[in-house]
Each structure stands twice: as C-alpha cells, then as structure tokens.
Design a protein around this motif. Structure first.
Motif, PDB file in Angstrom:
ATOM      1  N   THR A   1     -18.763 -31.615 103.025  1.00 43.30           N
ATOM      2  CA  THR A   1     -18.296 -31.689 101.646  1.00 43.30           C
ATOM      3  C   THR A   1     -19.241 -30.935 100.725  1.00 43.30           C
ATOM      4  OG1 THR A   1     -17.363 -33.862 102.108  1.00 43.30           O
ATOM      5  CG2 THR A   1     -17.558 -33.233  99.807  1.00 43.30           C
ATOM      6  N   LEU A   2     -18.657 -30.190  99.770  1.00 48.40           N
ATOM      7  CA  LEU A   2     -19.434 -29.375  98.836  1.00 48.40           C
ATOM      8  C   LEU A   2     -19.355 -29.963  97.427  1.00 48.40           C
ATOM      9  CD1 LEU A   2     -18.255 -25.836 100.011  1.00 48.40           C
ATOM     10  CD2 LEU A   2     -20.334 -27.058 100.704  1.00 48.40           C
ATOM     11  N   PRO A   3     -20.292 -29.587  96.560  1.00 47.44           N
ATOM     12  CA  PRO A   3     -20.213 -30.039  95.166  1.00 47.44           C
ATOM     13  C   PRO A   3     -19.000 -29.433  94.462  1.00 47.44           C
ATOM     14  CG  PRO A   3     -22.414 -29.219  95.708  1.00 47.44           C
ATOM     15  CD  PRO A   3     -21.522 -28.817  96.834  1.00 47.44           C
ATOM     16  N   GLY A   4     -18.603 -30.049  93.378  1.00 45.20           N
ATOM     17  CA  GLY A   4     -17.489 -29.524  92.589  1.00 45.20           C
ATOM     18  C   GLY A   4     -16.219 -30.317  92.827  1.00 45.20           C
ATOM     19  N   SER A   5     -15.138 -29.884  92.197  1.00 43.95           N
ATOM     20  CA  SER A   5     -13.847 -30.539  92.325  1.00 43.95           C
ATOM     21  C   SER A   5     -12.747 -29.510  92.079  1.00 43.95           C
ATOM     22  CB  SER A   5     -13.720 -31.698  91.337  1.00 43.95           C
ATOM     23  OG  SER A   5     -13.804 -31.227  90.003  1.00 43.95           O
ATOM     24  N   PHE A   6     -11.499 -29.903  92.344  1.00 42.91           N
ATOM     25  CA  PHE A   6     -10.358 -29.023  92.117  1.00 42.91           C
ATOM     26  C   PHE A   6      -9.144 -29.874  91.788  1.00 42.91           C
ATOM     27  CE2 PHE A   6     -10.182 -30.153  96.571  1.00 42.91           C
ATOM     28  CZ  PHE A   6      -8.833 -30.376  96.800  1.00 42.91           C
ATOM     29  N   GLU A   7      -8.120 -29.238  91.235  1.00 46.56           N
ATOM     30  CA  GLU A   7      -6.879 -29.910  90.912  1.00 46.56           C
ATOM     31  C   GLU A   7      -5.824 -29.545  91.960  1.00 46.56           C
ATOM     32  OE1 GLU A   7      -6.120 -32.112  88.613  1.00 46.56           O
ATOM     33  OE2 GLU A   7      -8.166 -32.125  87.792  1.00 46.56           O
ATOM     34  N   ALA A   8      -5.198 -30.545  92.530  1.00 45.75           N
ATOM     35  CA  ALA A   8      -4.137 -30.282  93.497  1.00 45.75           C
ATOM     36  C   ALA A   8      -2.895 -29.777  92.775  1.00 45.75           C
ATOM     37  CB  ALA A   8      -3.802 -31.546  94.277  1.00 45.75           C
ATOM     38  N   PRO A   9      -2.203 -28.789  93.323  1.00 39.54           N
ATOM     39  CA  PRO A   9      -1.024 -28.242  92.636  1.00 39.54           C
ATOM     40  C   PRO A   9       0.158 -29.206  92.707  1.00 39.54           C
ATOM     41  CG  PRO A   9      -1.247 -27.259  94.802  1.00 39.54           C
ATOM     42  CD  PRO A   9      -2.463 -28.120  94.600  1.00 39.54           C
ATOM     43  N   GLU A  10       1.055 -29.071  91.763  1.00 42.31           N
ATOM     44  CA  GLU A  10       2.290 -29.833  91.801  1.00 42.31           C
ATOM     45  C   GLU A  10       3.241 -29.167  92.788  1.00 42.31           C
ATOM     46  OE1 GLU A  10       3.875 -30.103  87.911  1.00 42.31           O
ATOM     47  OE2 GLU A  10       2.178 -31.233  87.085  1.00 42.31           O
ATOM     48  N   GLY A  11       4.275 -29.925  93.180  1.00 41.52           N
ATOM     49  CA  GLY A  11       5.249 -29.358  94.096  1.00 41.52           C
ATOM     50  C   GLY A  11       5.344 -30.165  95.377  1.00 41.52           C
ATOM     51  N   PRO A  12       5.675 -29.506  96.490  1.00 42.67           N
ATOM     52  CA  PRO A  12       5.874 -30.228  97.745  1.00 42.67           C
ATOM     53  C   PRO A  12       4.622 -30.974  98.184  1.00 42.67           C
ATOM     54  CG  PRO A  12       6.670 -27.958  97.905  1.00 42.67           C
ATOM     55  CD  PRO A  12       5.907 -28.066  96.625  1.00 42.67           C
ATOM     56  N   GLY A  13       4.823 -32.074  98.896  1.00 41.32           N
ATOM     57  CA  GLY A  13       3.716 -32.836  99.430  1.00 41.32           C
ATOM     58  C   GLY A  13       3.112 -32.172 100.646  1.00 41.32           C
ATOM     59  N   PRO A  14       2.012 -32.713 101.170  1.00 37.72           N
ATOM     60  CA  PRO A  14       1.336 -32.101 102.322  1.00 37.72           C
ATOM     61  C   PRO A  14       2.248 -31.920 103.532  1.00 37.72           C
ATOM     62  CG  PRO A  14      -0.093 -33.729 101.309  1.00 37.72           C
ATOM     63  CD  PRO A  14       1.233 -33.865 100.638  1.00 37.72           C
ATOM     64  N   ALA A  15       3.075 -32.923 103.862  1.00 45.29           N
ATOM     65  CA  ALA A  15       3.940 -32.808 105.033  1.00 45.29           C
ATOM     66  C   ALA A  15       4.932 -31.656 104.866  1.00 45.29           C
ATOM     67  CB  ALA A  15       4.687 -34.126 105.270  1.00 45.29           C
ATOM     68  N   GLU A  16       5.529 -31.541 103.679  1.00 47.17           N
ATOM     69  CA  GLU A  16       6.474 -30.447 103.433  1.00 47.17           C
ATOM     70  C   GLU A  16       5.765 -29.097 103.495  1.00 47.17           C
ATOM     71  OE1 GLU A  16       6.195 -33.121 101.641  1.00 47.17           O
ATOM     72  OE2 GLU A  16       8.121 -34.142 101.890  1.00 47.17           O
ATOM     73  N   ARG A  17       4.532 -29.030 103.019  1.00 48.28           N
ATOM     74  CA  ARG A  17       3.783 -27.772 103.075  1.00 48.28           C
ATOM     75  C   ARG A  17       3.497 -27.357 104.513  1.00 48.28           C
ATOM     76  NH1 ARG A  17       1.363 -26.057  98.298  1.00 48.28           N
ATOM     77  NH2 ARG A  17       1.620 -27.487  96.528  1.00 48.28           N
ATOM     78  N   VAL A  18       3.158 -28.326 105.351  1.00 52.36           N
ATOM     79  CA  VAL A  18       2.879 -28.005 106.757  1.00 52.36           C
ATOM     80  C   VAL A  18       4.142 -27.488 107.438  1.00 52.36           C
ATOM     81  CG1 VAL A  18       2.311 -29.021 108.995  1.00 52.36           C
ATOM     82  CG2 VAL A  18       0.911 -29.541 107.008  1.00 52.36           C
ATOM     83  N   LEU A  19       5.269 -28.178 107.242  1.00 51.89           N
ATOM     84  CA  LEU A  19       6.520 -27.738 107.862  1.00 51.89           C
ATOM     85  C   LEU A  19       6.927 -26.363 107.370  1.00 51.89           C
ATOM     86  CD1 LEU A  19       8.598 -31.044 107.793  1.00 51.89           C
ATOM     87  CD2 LEU A  19       7.404 -30.021 109.728  1.00 51.89           C
ATOM     88  N   SER A  20       6.785 -26.122 106.074  1.00 46.26           N
ATOM     89  CA  SER A  20       7.124 -24.812 105.525  1.00 46.26           C
ATOM     90  C   SER A  20       6.209 -23.738 106.102  1.00 46.26           C
ATOM     91  CB  SER A  20       7.001 -24.839 104.002  1.00 46.26           C
ATOM     92  OG  SER A  20       7.227 -23.559 103.453  1.00 46.26           O
TER      93      SER A  20
END
Length: 328
Positions: free
Chosen positions: A210-229
């Motif tokens: 794990t590294l310092p910092g943070s990020f914002e997750a994008p809106e849209g399909p969930g992780p499962a849908e992203r993997v299938l796509s």
C-alpha cells in the motif's frame, strides 16, 4: 461421556457459533432448567473458557472475542482459505446447507485475533462475485488482504505482476474491487502506469504494498461488470462480429457477458424488451472452431459479418451435419 459433561460441551458448541444466547434459549436447546445452564456456564469458566454475561432484556451469555478452542488453531493463511472457501461455496451453490455454512464461518471467525478478523471483514466488503461458479483457489493471503485494504480505503497499491506470457512488471494500481469469477480471483482498477483500466489475476501478483495517497473510484459499472466487460473486449487473435435474431436472455445462455457484448441492431422504440430482435454480438477469440457449434445450438437466425474464416467454418459444419443426416 456422562450426560452433564456432554451438555457442557454442547453449551460450548452453541456459544462458539456466535452471538449472544439467552438463558431460555440455551435451556431449551439443552433440555434443562435455567439454573442448570448457569451451573454449566460456571463449569466452562472454571476451565478458563471466557464466557461473558450480558445483562439487560435481551441478555444472556456469549464467548469473548478472540477465544481459541484447542485443537482448532488456524494460521492466517489457513483461516483465510477456509473462510473464503465457505463464502465462495455458498455463492457458487456448492454448499447446500446454508445454516451449516454460516455457523462454520462464525465459529472460525470467532477464534481469529481481532486484527485479522477486521482485515477479513474488509476483504468481504471489497469482494464481488460474477454469476459463473467454480471451485476457487485461494491466492496469497498477504496479497489478498493488502489489496482488499487498498480497495476499502481507496489507497494506491504497488504490485509486482507476471502476465500470461511470463513478462514481469511493477505497476501502481488504483483498485476498485476484488472479483471472484470461474474459480479465480481478480482485482480490477486503474493502472496508473498505463493510464487505463485493467484487470489482474491475484495469483499472478507476487507482492502488494500500500502506498500513501488516495483516489476517487469512478461512477458506473461495479467491479464484477468491469471484469466481465474486460474479458469480452480483451485482445485476442480474432475479432468476431455477428448479428443474431433472438432475445438477449437466449443469446446470453450460450454467449455470456464474459465472452461477448450485445447491442441493439434495430431501433427499440415501442418494442417489447423480451421480444426477439436483431442484436449485434461482438467477441474476441484465440480460436474460431468452437463458435459454429455454439451458433448451431442457439437455433436462431444469424449473420456472420466478420471474419470470413468463420463463415467457412460454419459452412463446413453444416456440410458435415447434412452428410450425417443423409447416411442410412
């Protein structure tokens, strides 16, 4: 074993399954009176079993968190493997007894140290399943828990990865989620080095930090849908485009989301969503020989737009079937 001793062990079994048990509930399960339950609890305390008394209207007895019952002494990797096996088996339909599965998971979780139990809770929050079952292998526990923590707290994670061709690389990943699919575990997220979304197999990650910092997750399909796509659009030798006349449900039965993408080929205005219609189907494949039998099994009109090689394979299959049908 005497009956009182057997009841004391049964009491311990009930408490170990998790939660607070009322005196009335325990008395009913053991077939004794409430004062006998209290005497059995005193016997467990004399054996250094940390039974806690909970006061109030819904009070009763429970085991103190972190209690380990010999000889069940699991290491971190062992506990993770068993818990994930129970969760995956239940989600994939491999475990038929739901109550037994949940009870076993509660028992194992209770014997874990608090820090590991919290990390496992974080993992379960970050975990998603596709609709394709499988018997899941557990990846490295340290990698899995580190990535889950990065997902939970939206922190970048550095990984050392080996791809399917054996090439090794170091990447910085903004992980959106962990997905279980067809017997394997994946992490999907933004590959900061490539500047694009990527999906990685967890068993190919040698190290995660794990590294310092943070990020914002994008809106849209969930992780499962992203993997299938990602699977459906991955780069392979052949790019296939079809038009199939049928319902999305019928087509998906043979060409699931992990294999192909669907889109309307005709305007859908005023059309029944469940009605058959022409749909454009796109997929990528290393080989084409498996597609003609799938298209035949669909039993729906279709047009091969590309590649021409697939038309030849479909025609060859049709000739073989016709030849077989004419034999006497």
């Amino acid at each position: 074993m005497s009956r009182p001793t057997g009841r004391v062990l049964t009491l311990l079994e009930l408490l170990q399954s998790g939660g607070t048990r009322t005196v009335a509930e325990l008395a009913d399960r053991l077939g004794v009176e409430g004062r006998t339950v209290r005497r059995y609890v005193d016997q467990l305390i004399d054996l250094d079993v940390p039974v806690e008394s909970v006061r109030g209207r819904y009070g009763g007895y429970r085991l103190a968190p972190g209690y380990r019952l010999p000889p069940l002494m699991l290491g971190d990797d062992e506990a993770l493997a068993v818990l994930l096996g129970l969760v995956a088996g239940r989600r994939a339909g491999l475990t038929t007894e739901l109550t037994a599965s949940e009870t076993a998971a509660a028992k194992i979780r209770r014997v874990l140290p608090r820090h590991l139990a919290r990390r496992l809770d974080t993992l379960l929050e970050a975990l998603a399943f596709t609709d394709r079952p499988g018997e899941f292998d557990t990846p490295d526990a340290g990698v899995l828990l580190t990535v889950a923590d990065a997902v939970r707290h939206r922190r970048p994670v550095s990984i050392r990865y080996t791809d399917r061709d054996g090439r090794r690389s170091e990447r910085i990943l903004h992980a959106y989620g962990i997905v279980a699919h067809a017997g394997r575990w994946y992490v999907t997220g933004r590959d900061a080095s490539a500047g694009a979304d990527r999906t990685f197999r967890l068993d190919r990650i040698a190290d995660a930090r794990t590294l310092p910092g943070s990020f914002e997750a994008p809106e849209g399909p969930g992780p499962a849908e992203r993997v299938l796509s990602g699977f459906a659009t991955a780069g392979y030798r052949h790019e296939v485009t079809l038009r199939i006349h049928g319902t999305p449900e019928h087509i998906r039965a043979r060409l699931p989301a992990a294999v192909a993408t669907l889109e309307e080929h005709e305007p859908a205005a005023g059309r029944d969503p469940a009605a058959e219609r022409w749909l454009r189907v796109e997929l990528r494949a290393e080989r084409l020989d498996w597609l003609p039998p799938v298209l035949a099994a669909l039993d729906r009109p279709f047009v091969v737009e590309r590649p021409g090689q697939l038309r030849d394979l479909v025609a060859a299959l049709a000739d073989r079937l016709a030849s077989c049908a004419r034999r006497t």
